[in-house]
Structure formats: C-alpha cells, structure tokens
Design a protein around this motif. Structure first.
Motif, PDB file in Angstrom:
ATOM      1  N   THR A  66      42.918  37.711  44.993  1.00 23.67           N
ATOM      2  CA  THR A  66      44.348  37.732  44.656  1.00 23.67           C
ATOM      3  C   THR A  66      44.722  38.826  43.649  1.00 23.67           C
ATOM      4  OG1 THR A  66      44.668  35.419  45.188  1.00 23.67           O
ATOM      5  CG2 THR A  66      46.211  36.350  43.604  1.00 23.67           C
ATOM      6  N   PRO A  67      43.981  38.987  42.544  1.00 25.70           N
ATOM      7  CA  PRO A  67      44.429  39.988  41.551  1.00 25.70           C
ATOM      8  C   PRO A  67      44.036  41.420  41.903  1.00 25.70           C
ATOM      9  CG  PRO A  67      42.527  38.805  40.717  1.00 25.70           C
ATOM     10  CD  PRO A  67      42.831  38.206  42.061  1.00 25.70           C
ATOM     11  N   GLY A  68      43.407  41.625  43.060  1.00 29.77           N
ATOM     12  CA  GLY A  68      43.007  42.974  43.451  1.00 29.77           C
ATOM     13  C   GLY A  68      41.495  43.100  43.526  1.00 29.77           C
ATOM     14  N   THR A  69      41.035  44.159  44.195  1.00 30.25           N
ATOM     15  CA  THR A  69      39.584  44.359  44.294  1.00 30.25           C
ATOM     16  C   THR A  69      39.041  44.746  42.920  1.00 30.25           C
ATOM     17  OG1 THR A  69      39.894  46.700  44.804  1.00 30.25           O
ATOM     18  CG2 THR A  69      39.724  45.198  46.690  1.00 30.25           C
ATOM     19  N   VAL A  70      37.752  44.513  42.722  1.00 36.39           N
ATOM     20  CA  VAL A  70      37.111  44.899  41.453  1.00 36.39           C
ATOM     21  C   VAL A  70      37.307  46.402  41.212  1.00 36.39           C
ATOM     22  CG1 VAL A  70      34.882  45.088  40.270  1.00 36.39           C
ATOM     23  CG2 VAL A  70      35.398  43.070  41.655  1.00 36.39           C
ATOM     24  N   GLU A  71      37.157  47.184  42.285  1.00 38.76           N
ATOM     25  CA  GLU A  71      37.261  48.644  42.145  1.00 38.76           C
ATOM     26  C   GLU A  71      38.663  49.052  41.690  1.00 38.76           C
ATOM     27  OE1 GLU A  71      36.240  47.110  44.985  1.00 38.76           O
ATOM     28  OE2 GLU A  71      34.078  47.463  44.789  1.00 38.76           O
ATOM     29  N   ALA A  72      39.680  48.448  42.292  1.00 37.14           N
ATOM     30  CA  ALA A  72      41.061  48.813  41.934  1.00 37.14           C
ATOM     31  C   ALA A  72      41.371  48.402  40.491  1.00 37.14           C
ATOM     32  CB  ALA A  72      42.053  48.161  42.892  1.00 37.14           C
ATOM     33  N   ARG A  73      40.952  47.205  40.115  1.00 39.45           N
ATOM     34  CA  ARG A  73      41.241  46.719  38.755  1.00 39.45           C
ATOM     35  C   ARG A  73      40.488  47.564  37.724  1.00 39.45           C
ATOM     36  NH1 ARG A  73      39.995  40.509  38.915  1.00 39.45           N
ATOM     37  NH2 ARG A  73      41.515  40.204  37.253  1.00 39.45           N
TER      38      ARG A  73
END
Ligand code: PMP
Ligand code: GLU
Length: 402
Positions: A66-73
C-alpha cells in the motif's frame, strides 16, 4: 434518492471545473486561451516514461505494498535527505495517488471533528474543503498583497487557539505565486513551536519552481529536533517532472503518522499504479532529472516575468511579482461594478468577471473567490509565450471596453 450530507458544504474544485469548461469549449471549436490549468505544458521526460513502460512490459501489473515499493520509498527518502535535509527512513514515506490524495489522507489521519486548521490565504482551493471533509474547521489567515501575500508571525500567533491542530504552509504558493524565504519560515516556526500539539503540513510541491534567485526551505529542516515529529511533508511528481496525469504524490513524517495513513489508504485506494513505482525511482535517481527540471524552470521564469509585467501595465490591474510556482494572481478589484467589454457587462465579483471574460474574450481565468480573494483572478503561466500574449491581448481589449 438521498445523497450524503457530508458534501452539502463542499465545493467542486474550481481549478478543475474551469479547465474542463475551457477544454469543452475548445472541443466545440471555440478558440479559447486557457490560463486555467495549473499544470506544466511540457511532456514528462522520456527516461521517466521509459522506466514505466519497461516495468509494464516486464509484468509489473499486480498489487504492491500500500505505501509503495521499498525501492520507491527508499528513493524518496534519499531525495528528502539529500535535497531537503530531512533525516527520514523509507518507512517514514507513503506514496499516494497524487499530491491531492497525499494531503487528503494526511488530513484524515490527524484532524478530529472540531479541530481548527490555520490556512493562509490566498490558498489552494482544496485545502479548506479537505479540512471540512475531515471534520475540521478552516481558520483563514489572510496575507496582504502589499506583503506579497505572506502571512506574518503575529497573524499566526493571533489565530492559534487551544483547538488548533494544524497549520498549512505552501511555499512556493498556489495561487499567489509568492514564496517564504528560510528566515520568514523560521519566524513563523518560532510562534508555532511552543504549541506542541500543532502539526505543520508543509506542501512543497512547487519547491523546484523558484524565480529571481528566491530561496525557500523544507519546513522540518528548519529545526529537525523540534519539527521531525510534527511535520507532514507533502510533495508529488506532478509539477516538478510534468507528470500531472500520472497521479504520484507522497508524504513523509513520523512513523506513527505514516502508519495511520497506511491504515486508511489500505481501505481506500491501496497502492498507486504498480508500474509507476519504477518511474519514481528513475525520476529521483537519474542525473538527467536536474537538467530537465532546470530547463522547465527557466522557461517558466521568463514567461512569469512577462505575464506579470503585462498584467501590471493594464490600467486597474495590479499583480504581485511571482517568485515561485507558475501563477499570477492579480487584483481586478478596480474593474468590478463598472461596465466592461463591448457588452458593457457589470461584474460584482471575480466569478462574474471570469465568466464575462470567457464569454466575450474567450480567455479562461480562475476566479479568486475559492482561493479566498473574491476580487482577484488566477492566471497560470504554464502555457506558451504565444498563448500568454494572445490571452492578455484579448483580456486587455476587454478591459478597455473594446
Ligand atoms: N498542492 C497544491 C498547492 C497544488 O497546487 C496542487 C495542484 N495540483 C496539489 C497540491 C495537488 O497536486 P496533484 O496534482 O499531484 O494532486
Ligand atoms: N493544482 C492545480 C491547480 O491549482 C491542478 C488542479 C487541482 O488539482 O486543483 O490548477
């Protein structure tokens, strides 16, 4: 059939409504010059598009966290550390469906019914409506055009009550085109800091669009120890990377806030479009990004200066010089209540004025009432120089009664 009461006191977004009206007229064959939409007229840089296309073709088409992929965050957290001086971890970032959704989810996560939210005017149309949807009470603090619309620490101090839950700061600002310097932000911070239950929501979506050497700062970085647990930092890719249609926004803040937003978002929209996540990583890690952003910024600066000079040269129009974002927000107050255009239309406020300009001169302006100034209109200069001149020629002619 009955509809929910919660929308009774909520207005439709005027910025989107004006843009839709201008587009409908264009489609119907009317030669409309639109100063409505607050969106870059540039295309999204190719390398960002390629990242999404590659991800789509590689099958990135399923649910993501939900809060975004690890890479994007991670890419966002690193950007915030490097560019904004915010020492946040990836878990303190949540990606939402555009800056608007980021703000909405954040407001829903911190505002209780009856909480007061201080909103400097002129304000972006959606702030008061979102506060109301969360059950809060907007407290409008009006900036003076002679102080470039900037509110003062004294005004904020007077507006704070035991019910204040949040102060919204938007620098550079839509629609005023004004910007707070780091010192001016620090002076505001000084009066808010002692009120320990008050959040600051810092809407930094125009951070890269600064003109004339103007500087600003990321609110939480003004004094990290004081603000790290009390600042909601919102940003998006919409304006910086010409990605309004992609719908990518994000919020950074204390983990408790991000967790609460995550809970709400998990029942609301889930993750943003999966194959857009690698585009976030690309936008924030490709060194070409800064070159592309600077190209757009420079162009906006030239257009903004030109529009501002031309507006101020029109009798009865006065405009604060834009130092950020891509809007001019002139006063047309001197033209209200007087016969205008060839039809000698009398306009009582900016809404009537904008309607008359659209009808007679085919120029789309956004009336200032929903920004908190009913004798001002907003013009976006995120459009070509040729359009700016064509639209202003028409507006000038209209105001001269021709
Ligand atoms: N904040 C401000 C001040 C804006 O002008 C906008 C306009 N779009 C937003 C937030 C929302 O951005 P987005 O388009 O990413 O939803
Ligand atoms: N923020 C932009 C504007 O003010 C886009 C429209 C909207 O979302 O309000 O025009």
């Amino acid at each position: 059939m009955q509809l929910a009461n919660r929308l009774n006191d909520i207005a439709e977004s005027i910025t989107l409504a004006v843009t839709a009206k201008a587009n409908a007229l264009k489609k119907a064959g009317v030669d409309v010059v639109s100063f409505g939409a607050g969106e870059p007229d540039f295309d999204t840089p190719g390398f960002i598009k390629d990242a999404a296309i590659k991800a789509l073709l590689a099958g990135k088409t399923k649910y993501e966290p939900t809060p975004g992929t690890v890479e994007a965050r991670k890419a966002i957290a690193e950007k915030l550390k490097k560019e904004n001086g915010l020492d946040v971890a990836a878990e303190q970032v949540i990606v939402s469906v555009g800056g608007k959704h980021s703000l909405y989810v954040a407001f829903m996560a911190v505002i209780n019914p009856g909480d007061e939210v201080i909103i400097p005017a002129p304000y972006w149309v959606s702030y008061p409506e979102m506060v109301k949807l969360a059950g809060g009470v907007p407290v409008i603090v009006k900036g003076d055009p002679t102080n470039n619309f900037r509110i003062t620490p004294q005004q904020v101090a007077r507006a704070i009550t035991p019910k204040t839950r949040m102060v919204i700061i938007n620098s550079p600002s839509n629609p005023g085109g004004h910007t707070y310097s780091p010192d001016e932000l620090a002076a505001l911070a000084k009066v808010i800091a002692p009120h320990k239950d008050v959040w600051v929501c810092s809407d930094e979506i125009y951070e890269k669009l600064l003109y004339g050497g103007q500087k600003t700062a990321s609110w939480a970085a003004l004094d990290w120890a004081t603000w790290k647990d009390r600042t909601i930092t919102c940003n998006c890719l919409s304006k910086t990377f010409a990605m309004t249609g992609w719908r990518i926004g994000y919020t950074a803040g204390p983990k408790s806030l991000v967790d609460a937003m995550n809970k709400l978002q998990s029942q609301m929209t889930s993750n943003i479009t999966s194959f857009c996540m690698p585009a976030i990583v690309e936008a924030y890690t490709n060194p070409q990004s800064n070159i592309e952003i600077e190209k757009m910024r420079k162009e906006f600066e030239v257009r903004g200066e030109h529009m501002w000079k031309r507006l101020n040269a029109i009798p009865g129009v006065s405009c604060v010089r834009p130092t950020g974002a891509f809007y001019c927000f002139p006063s047309i107050g001197q033209h209200l209540g007087k016969p205008l255009g060839s039809k000698k239309t009398i306009c009582a406020d900016a809404t009537a004025f904008s309607a008359a300009v659209l009808e007679e001169a085919h120029v789309a302006l956004v009336p200032g009432g929903d920004f908190g100034f009913s004798d001002h209109v907003r013009l976006s200069f995120a459009t070509s120089m040729a359009n700016i001149d064509k639209g202003l020629d028409r507006m000038e002619k209209f105001l001269k009664g021709a």
